[in-house]
Design a protein around this motif. Structure first.
Motif, PDB file in Angstrom:
ATOM      1  N   ASP A   8       0.959  -1.179   0.024  1.00 12.87           N
ATOM      2  CA  ASP A   8      -0.155  -0.021   0.079  1.00 12.87           C
ATOM      3  C   ASP A   8       0.850   1.215   0.091  1.00 12.87           C
ATOM      4  OD1 ASP A   8      -2.357  -1.522  -0.012  1.00 12.87           O
ATOM      5  OD2 ASP A   8      -2.705  -1.183   2.146  1.00 12.87           O
ATOM      6  N   ALA A   9       1.959   1.319   0.882  1.00 12.65           N
ATOM      7  CA  ALA A   9       2.796   2.642   1.053  1.00 12.65           C
ATOM      8  C   ALA A   9       3.554   2.678  -0.282  1.00 12.65           C
ATOM      9  CB  ALA A   9       3.711   2.375   2.121  1.00 12.65           C
ATOM     10  N   ALA A  11       2.663   1.811  -3.478  1.00 17.46           N
ATOM     11  CA  ALA A  11       1.783   1.889  -4.369  1.00 17.46           C
ATOM     12  C   ALA A  11       1.278   3.316  -4.368  1.00 17.46           C
ATOM     13  CB  ALA A  11       0.447   0.768  -4.151  1.00 17.46           C
ATOM     14  N   SER A  12       0.997   3.864  -3.315  1.00 14.80           N
ATOM     15  CA  SER A  12       0.676   5.227  -3.095  1.00 14.80           C
ATOM     16  C   SER A  12       1.836   6.187  -3.548  1.00 14.80           C
ATOM     17  CB  SER A  12       0.298   5.418  -1.673  1.00 14.80           C
ATOM     18  OG  SER A  12       1.429   5.556  -0.641  1.00 14.80           O
ATOM     19  N   VAL A  13       2.967   6.018  -3.220  1.00 18.87           N
ATOM     20  CA  VAL A  13       4.060   6.767  -3.682  1.00 18.87           C
ATOM     21  C   VAL A  13       4.276   6.813  -5.113  1.00 18.87           C
ATOM     22  CG1 VAL A  13       6.633   7.354  -3.369  1.00 18.87           C
ATOM     23  CG2 VAL A  13       5.243   6.837  -1.457  1.00 18.87           C
ATOM     24  N   GLY A  15       2.234   5.377  -7.399  1.00 19.99           N
ATOM     25  CA  GLY A  15       1.152   5.486  -8.483  1.00 19.99           C
ATOM     26  C   GLY A  15       0.619   4.450  -9.191  1.00 19.99           C
ATOM     27  N   SER A  17      -0.440   0.331  -9.565  1.00 19.86           N
ATOM     28  CA  SER A  17      -1.608  -0.340  -9.186  1.00 19.86           C
ATOM     29  C   SER A  17      -1.033  -1.137  -7.778  1.00 19.86           C
ATOM     30  CB  SER A  17      -2.288  -1.161 -10.036  1.00 19.86           C
ATOM     31  OG  SER A  17      -1.505  -2.316 -10.315  1.00 19.86           O
ATOM     32  N   LYS A  18      -1.672  -1.674  -7.070  1.00 21.47           N
ATOM     33  CA  LYS A  18      -1.545  -2.751  -5.809  1.00 21.47           C
ATOM     34  C   LYS A  18      -0.970  -3.873  -6.610  1.00 21.47           C
ATOM     35  CE  LYS A  18      -3.958  -0.470  -2.091  1.00 21.47           C
ATOM     36  NZ  LYS A  18      -5.256  -0.569  -0.957  1.00 21.47           N
ATOM     37  N   THR A  21       2.529  -3.392  -7.798  1.00 25.68           N
ATOM     38  CA  THR A  21       3.476  -3.284  -6.886  1.00 25.68           C
ATOM     39  C   THR A  21       3.689  -4.457  -6.299  1.00 25.68           C
ATOM     40  OG1 THR A  21       2.564  -0.892  -6.619  1.00 25.68           O
ATOM     41  CG2 THR A  21       3.858  -2.014  -4.802  1.00 25.68           C
TER      42      THR A  21
END
Length: 94
Positions: A8-9, A11-13, A15, A17-18, A21
């Protein structure tokens, strides 16, 4: 932090997809694992190094009975933190 939280961390940095990632993280872990199994050292500059070590056979003691036992030789995995990682942990990160 567990694997899902790490995914999650990242993927959020990035951009990404999970799913992508997770696939990339699994590929990195597999590559490190396979290299260490072969006896290679994996160096990630600034983060650290993964390598294989050998632990010699030794005599130990059963804590319940006090009897001596033989502990077989084994291969171990070693991680040595890099300078930048150590500095970040110790608060010297810029």
């Amino acid at each position: 932090m567990n694997k899902l939280e790490l995914i999650d961390a990242v993927a959020s940095v990035t951009g990404a997809s999970k799913a992508a990632t997770a696939e990339a993280l699994d590929a990195v872990v597999d590559a490190i694992t396979n290299a260490v199994i072969k006896g290679d050292t994996v160096q990630l500059i600034g983060f650290g190094s993964f390598s294989r070590g050998d632990r010699a056979a030794r005599t130990g003691r059963n804590p319940a009975t006090g009897a001596e036992i033989q502990i077989a030789a084994a291969k171990t995995v070693k991680f040595t933190a890099g300078k930048a990682f150590k500095d970040a942990v110790n608060g010297s990160h810029k």
